[in-house]
Design a protein around this motif. Structure first.
Motif, PDB file in Angstrom:
ATOM      1  N   LEU A  13       0.829  -1.200   0.000  1.00  0.00           N
ATOM      2  CA  LEU A  13       0.000   0.000   0.000  1.00  0.00           C
ATOM      3  C   LEU A  13       0.866   1.255   0.000  1.00  0.00           C
ATOM      4  CD1 LEU A  13      -2.806  -1.053   2.506  1.00  0.00           C
ATOM      5  CD2 LEU A  13      -3.055  -0.644   0.045  1.00  0.00           C
ATOM      6  N   GLY A  14       2.043   1.163   0.637  1.00  0.00           N
ATOM      7  CA  GLY A  14       2.968   2.289   0.613  1.00  0.00           C
ATOM      8  C   GLY A  14       3.436   2.611  -0.795  1.00  0.00           C
ATOM      9  N   MET A  15       3.665   1.577  -1.606  1.00  0.00           N
ATOM     10  CA  MET A  15       4.077   1.802  -2.991  1.00  0.00           C
ATOM     11  C   MET A  15       2.942   2.399  -3.817  1.00  0.00           C
ATOM     12  SD  MET A  15       7.232   1.165  -3.431  1.00  0.00           S
ATOM     13  CE  MET A  15       8.603   0.312  -2.656  1.00  0.00           C
ATOM     14  N   TRP A  16       1.705   1.949  -3.566  1.00  0.00           N
ATOM     15  CA  TRP A  16       0.562   2.548  -4.250  1.00  0.00           C
ATOM     16  C   TRP A  16       0.466   4.034  -3.914  1.00  0.00           C
ATOM     17  CZ3 TRP A  16      -2.619   1.127  -8.069  1.00  0.00           C
ATOM     18  CH2 TRP A  16      -2.673  -0.220  -8.424  1.00  0.00           C
ATOM     19  N   ALA A  17       0.644   4.360  -2.626  1.00  0.00           N
ATOM     20  CA  ALA A  17       0.599   5.768  -2.215  1.00  0.00           C
ATOM     21  C   ALA A  17       1.716   6.557  -2.880  1.00  0.00           C
ATOM     22  CB  ALA A  17       0.713   5.866  -0.689  1.00  0.00           C
ATOM     23  N   PHE A  18       2.919   5.975  -2.917  1.00  0.00           N
ATOM     24  CA  PHE A  18       4.061   6.679  -3.505  1.00  0.00           C
ATOM     25  C   PHE A  18       3.817   7.001  -4.974  1.00  0.00           C
ATOM     26  CE2 PHE A  18       7.858   6.195  -6.163  1.00  0.00           C
ATOM     27  CZ  PHE A  18       8.608   7.270  -5.724  1.00  0.00           C
ATOM     28  N   TRP A  19       3.419   6.006  -5.756  1.00  0.00           N
ATOM     29  CA  TRP A  19       3.270   6.233  -7.194  1.00  0.00           C
ATOM     30  C   TRP A  19       2.086   7.149  -7.496  1.00  0.00           C
ATOM     31  CZ3 TRP A  19       7.098   5.772 -10.243  1.00  0.00           C
ATOM     32  CH2 TRP A  19       8.082   4.808 -10.021  1.00  0.00           C
ATOM     33  N   THR A  20       1.005   7.029  -6.725  1.00  0.00           N
ATOM     34  CA  THR A  20      -0.146   7.906  -6.961  1.00  0.00           C
ATOM     35  C   THR A  20       0.206   9.351  -6.633  1.00  0.00           C
ATOM     36  OG1 THR A  20      -1.548   6.046  -6.284  1.00  0.00           O
ATOM     37  CG2 THR A  20      -2.608   8.177  -6.536  1.00  0.00           C
ATOM     38  N   TRP A  21       0.884   9.552  -5.498  1.00  0.00           N
ATOM     39  CA  TRP A  21       1.342  10.896  -5.129  1.00  0.00           C
ATOM     40  C   TRP A  21       2.254  11.476  -6.207  1.00  0.00           C
ATOM     41  CZ3 TRP A  21       1.248  14.990  -1.848  1.00  0.00           C
ATOM     42  CH2 TRP A  21       0.511  14.893  -0.667  1.00  0.00           C
ATOM     43  N   ASN A  22       3.244  10.701  -6.637  1.00  0.00           N
ATOM     44  CA  ASN A  22       4.243  11.232  -7.553  1.00  0.00           C
ATOM     45  C   ASN A  22       3.687  11.512  -8.937  1.00  0.00           C
ATOM     46  OD1 ASN A  22       7.449  11.187  -6.793  1.00  0.00           O
ATOM     47  ND2 ASN A  22       6.210   9.973  -5.378  1.00  0.00           N
ATOM     48  N   ILE A  23       2.909  10.577  -9.473  1.00  0.00           N
ATOM     49  CA  ILE A  23       2.322  10.816 -10.795  1.00  0.00           C
ATOM     50  C   ILE A  23       1.368  12.012 -10.716  1.00  0.00           C
ATOM     51  CG2 ILE A  23       0.819   9.859 -12.582  1.00  0.00           C
ATOM     52  CD1 ILE A  23       1.990   7.081 -11.845  1.00  0.00           C
ATOM     53  N   GLY A  24       0.549  12.038  -9.654  1.00  0.00           N
ATOM     54  CA  GLY A  24      -0.359  13.165  -9.477  1.00  0.00           C
ATOM     55  C   GLY A  24       0.380  14.484  -9.343  1.00  0.00           C
ATOM     56  N   PHE A  25       1.552  14.444  -8.684  1.00  0.00           N
ATOM     57  CA  PHE A  25       2.332  15.665  -8.505  1.00  0.00           C
ATOM     58  C   PHE A  25       2.751  16.252  -9.853  1.00  0.00           C
ATOM     59  CE2 PHE A  25       6.293  17.954  -8.073  1.00  0.00           C
ATOM     60  CZ  PHE A  25       6.055  18.775  -6.989  1.00  0.00           C
ATOM     61  N   TYR A  26       3.299  15.423 -10.721  1.00  0.00           N
ATOM     62  CA  TYR A  26       3.740  15.928 -12.033  1.00  0.00           C
ATOM     63  C   TYR A  26       2.555  16.371 -12.885  1.00  0.00           C
ATOM     64  CZ  TYR A  26       8.501  14.343 -11.158  1.00  0.00           C
ATOM     65  OH  TYR A  26       9.761  14.191 -10.638  1.00  0.00           O
ATOM     66  N   VAL A  27       1.450  15.619 -12.827  1.00  0.00           N
ATOM     67  CA  VAL A  27       0.267  15.998 -13.603  1.00  0.00           C
ATOM     68  C   VAL A  27      -0.299  17.327 -13.096  1.00  0.00           C
ATOM     69  CG1 VAL A  27      -2.094  15.322 -14.219  1.00  0.00           C
ATOM     70  CG2 VAL A  27      -0.278  13.608 -14.197  1.00  0.00           C
ATOM     71  N   THR A  28      -0.138  17.598 -11.794  1.00  0.00           N
ATOM     72  CA  THR A  28      -0.660  18.844 -11.224  1.00  0.00           C
ATOM     73  C   THR A  28       0.190  20.046 -11.597  1.00  0.00           C
ATOM     74  OG1 THR A  28      -1.584  17.658  -9.329  1.00  0.00           O
ATOM     75  CG2 THR A  28      -1.286  20.044  -9.089  1.00  0.00           C
ATOM     76  N   PHE A  29       1.504  19.939 -11.397  1.00  0.00           N
ATOM     77  CA  PHE A  29       2.329  21.152 -11.409  1.00  0.00           C
ATOM     78  C   PHE A  29       3.085  21.391 -12.712  1.00  0.00           C
ATOM     79  CE2 PHE A  29       1.756  20.217  -6.870  1.00  0.00           C
ATOM     80  CZ  PHE A  29       1.112  21.393  -6.515  1.00  0.00           C
ATOM     81  N   MET A  30       3.341  20.394 -13.502  1.00  0.00           N
ATOM     82  CA  MET A  30       3.986  20.680 -14.781  1.00  0.00           C
ATOM     83  C   MET A  30       3.120  21.579 -15.674  1.00  0.00           C
ATOM     84  SD  MET A  30       7.014  19.468 -14.668  1.00  0.00           S
ATOM     85  CE  MET A  30       7.045  19.763 -12.912  1.00  0.00           C
TER      86      MET A  30
END
Length: 656
Positions: free
Chosen positions: A452-469
């Motif tokens: 579940l930690g890996m799911w959280a990590f990848w969702t956070w990170n992909i969402g981060f780039y989709v948000t701020f780029m």
């Protein structure tokens, strides 16, 4: 009479918005549920004895972390509301006034009531264990610091449903934050909430400077301290010089509003630009206050999961301390466009570029530590690697903004929004997430679920780039910050919608983290070793969770990474050094005064917000009475007997 009560209620409670009404109902139901649960399970006494009156640094750290995660939820919801409003042109989801309130509270909560307490929580949990201490230097002051933060945060947050939130921006520039343009009580909630909380922050900085300088284990020299402890020292030094500036600045603004002073009123002989200078003389060091400990966390994580000593230890120490000093010489780059002149702009452009050197150099330290290391890709390491990619982009865009002519084009645009979220989320949030995953077993005695930690990590990170780029692009295309709506003719629709989708992905990542914690509590994977990551520093040499007294015998340190070196000696067949006989351990007693005194500060602050001196004066009298009571409290410590220490150690180490 009824009409007066109705008029008072309409002024006192925030009405008119279904969102706020829903929040009021949710808050009320939650409070009822908590009270009912504590009463039903007869836990009021337990709550008072074990938590509300504790001076144990580990429990105080846990309360800081819980408070910070709740504030992350509140600030995150604010962010999603703003992104929903900006998803498509001409959206009517939020009124302009409500939007202004939300972006104001979002900034304050995320910096002062999420990042700061999360940082202080890790200070409390880790530093005494890393330096071989049994407690912090001033346990009573430590508890008071937490409760001042807590009640200050509550005073600020209650404005959401009572009186109305501040809406002058998270830094409250005058004249907008003055009584003429912000006549309601929202700005007063801002001032008193931050003032009360800020006093607690200043106390924490003092406490940890003394703890680190005076309470290290015998033999531990400064240049043998763990990197996280060095980062805490550099952050605490910055705190004690920066936070008095904030205290004075908000006091002057309060005098402007309450007594009609004119420190920042132009037509009264004051100068609003003086406020901007003062607030950023605190504000820019504040950015480094919250990110320096994250640098220390990354250093610990990289060394542990690469199974190598940190590369360039001395250069890392120099970088941390030089950033602490240099952070006070860059504040004017936040207002290059205010007409300070070419010479002033040139100085602050150069100073900003200079501070990027030690900041960027640490990236190479971490990369060289990983080079030829036996890397284990567990969740703390994944957050660290995710940080490196994010922070490189954030650092490069920061250097772009440091060029004064370019800043004239980029200032106040969404390019700037993307930049500071890149470094604050990618640096601070990712860093503290890495720290929470890393030290979680030491705090609670069980591991968090890795899947579940890996799911959280990848969702956070992909969402981060989709948000701020996309925000970099829409900023370059002319979209300015603080806009609550825009037209179809701007061409910003696609990028804003993409950014909103990314924000909800980050929100999903947070829900994965909540699920991960709940799942791990239910299917608890106990840490029976005390050293689940094969760590290097002293905190991994004791059982998990750490006992009340931390160390049954205070360790003697003669090298860096003492626990790693001890394990190597044992692997080579060397017998552990003989331990001295156990002795009774001196510990501080719990105290109710920090909680009560801080509550009186809340009462006084609430009274000052509403000009209710019948409430403010008794609140201040209560504060003074608590100070007097503490002055005459002499029975404030005790000794843990040897037999109890032996039983505790045997139980924790599984020998009984």
């Amino acid at each position: 009479m009824l009409e007066k009560l109705t008029a008072f209620a309409s002024e006192f409670f925030v009405t008119g918005s279904p969102l706020i009404l829903g929040a009021q109902v949710s808050i009320g139901l939650t409070m009822v549920a908590v009270v009912a649960a504590l009463t039903y399970f007869k836990k009021w006494g337990w709550l008072w004895r074990e938590w509300l009156t504790t001076v144990d640094h580990k429990r105080i750290g846990i309360m800081y972390v819980i408070s910070a995660l709740l504030m992350l939820f509140r600030g995150g919801v604010d962010a999603l509301l703003m992104r929903t409003q900006l998803a498509v042109p001409d959206m009517k989801f939020l009124t302009p006034e409500h939007y202004n309130q939300i972006f104001t509270t979002h900034g304050v909560i995320m910096i002062l009531f999420m990042a700061m307490p999360l940082m202080f929580g890790l200070f409390n949990i880790v530093v005494p264990l890393q330096i071989g201490a049994r407690d912090v230097a001033f346990p009573f002051l430590n508890a008071l610091s937490f409760w001042l933060f807590f009640w200050g945060a509550m005073l600020f947050n209650v404005s959401f449903v009572i009186g109305g939130s501040p809406d002058a921006g998270w830094l409250a520039y005058p004249p907008l934050s003055g009584s003429a343009f912000s006549p309601g009580v929202g700005q007063d909630f801002y001032i008193w909430g931050i003032q009360i909380s800020g006093i607690g922050s200043l106390m924490t900085g003092i406490n940890f400077i003394v703890t680190i300088l005076k309470m290290r284990a015998p033999g531990m020299k400064l240049m043998q301290m763990p990197m996280f402890t060095w980062s805490v020292l550099s952050s605490s030094v910055t705190i004690i010089f920066a936070f008095p500036i904030l205290t004075v600045t908000l006091a002057l603004l309060a005098l402007d509003r309450m007594l009609g002073a004119h420190f920042f009123t132009l037509d009264g002989g004051g100068n609003p630009l003086m406020y901007v200078n003062l607030i950023w003389m605190w504000g820019h060091p504040e950015v480094y206050i919250v990110i320096l400990p994250a640098f220390g966390i990354f250093s610990e994580v990289v060394a542990t999961f690469s199974k190598k000593k940190i590369f360039g230890y001395k250069s890392m120490v120099f970088a941390l301390m030089s950033i602490s000093v240099a952070s006070f010489f860059t504040w004017a780059h936040h207002f290059f466009t205010m007409g300070s002149g070419a010479n002033v702009n040139a100085f602050f452009a150069v100073s900003t570029m200079i501070i990027a050197i030690p900041t960027g150099a640490k990236i190479f330290n971490w990369l060289f530590t990983m080079f030829r290391g036996r890397i284990t890709f567990r969740t703390p390491m994944m957050w660290t690697i995710g940080f490196i990619f994010v922070f490189v982009v954030g650092g490069l865009t920061g250097v772009m903004l440091s060029v004064a002519p370019a800043n004239f084009q980029l200032h106040n645009s969404y390019f700037l929004i993307a930049h500071f979220h890149q470094v604050l989320i990618g640096g601070v949030a990712f860093g503290y997430f890495a720290g929470l995953y890393y030290w979680w077993p030491k705090v609670f005695g069980f591991k968090l679920n890795e899947k579940l930690g890996m799911w959280a990590f990848w969702t956070w990170n992909i969402g981060f780039y989709v948000t701020f780029m996309p925000q970099y692009l829409v900023g370059l295309d002319g979209m300015t910050r603080r806009m609550s709506t825009y037209g179809w003719d701007t061409g910003w629709y696609g990028l804003n919608l993409t950014s909103t989708i990314g924000a909800f992905m980050m929100g999903l990542g947070f829900l994965f983290q909540v699920w991960q914690i709940a799942h791990s509590i239910k299917f608890m994977e106990r840490d029976t070793t005390g050293d689940p990551w094969n760590g290097r520093t002293l905190e991994w040499s004791i059982p998990s969770p750490a006992p009340l007294y931390n160390f049954a015998v205070v360790p003697h340190v003669s090298e860096r990474d003492p626990w790693w070196e001890e394990k190597k000696r044992r692997e080579q067949g060397a017998a552990p050094a003989p331990q001295p006989a156990l002795e009774p351990i001196h510990m501080p007693k719990n105290s109710s005064i920090p909680f009560i005194k801080s509550f009186f500060w809340f009462v006084a602050g609430f009274g000052f917000v509403w000009d209710w001196y019948w409430m403010a004066i008794p609140g201040m009298i209560g504060v003074a009475a608590c100070m007097l009571a503490h002055s005459f409290t002499y029975d404030n410590d005790y000794y843990i007997p040897v037999d109890e220490i032996k039983k505790t150690e045997a139980a924790l180490r599984g020998t009984v």
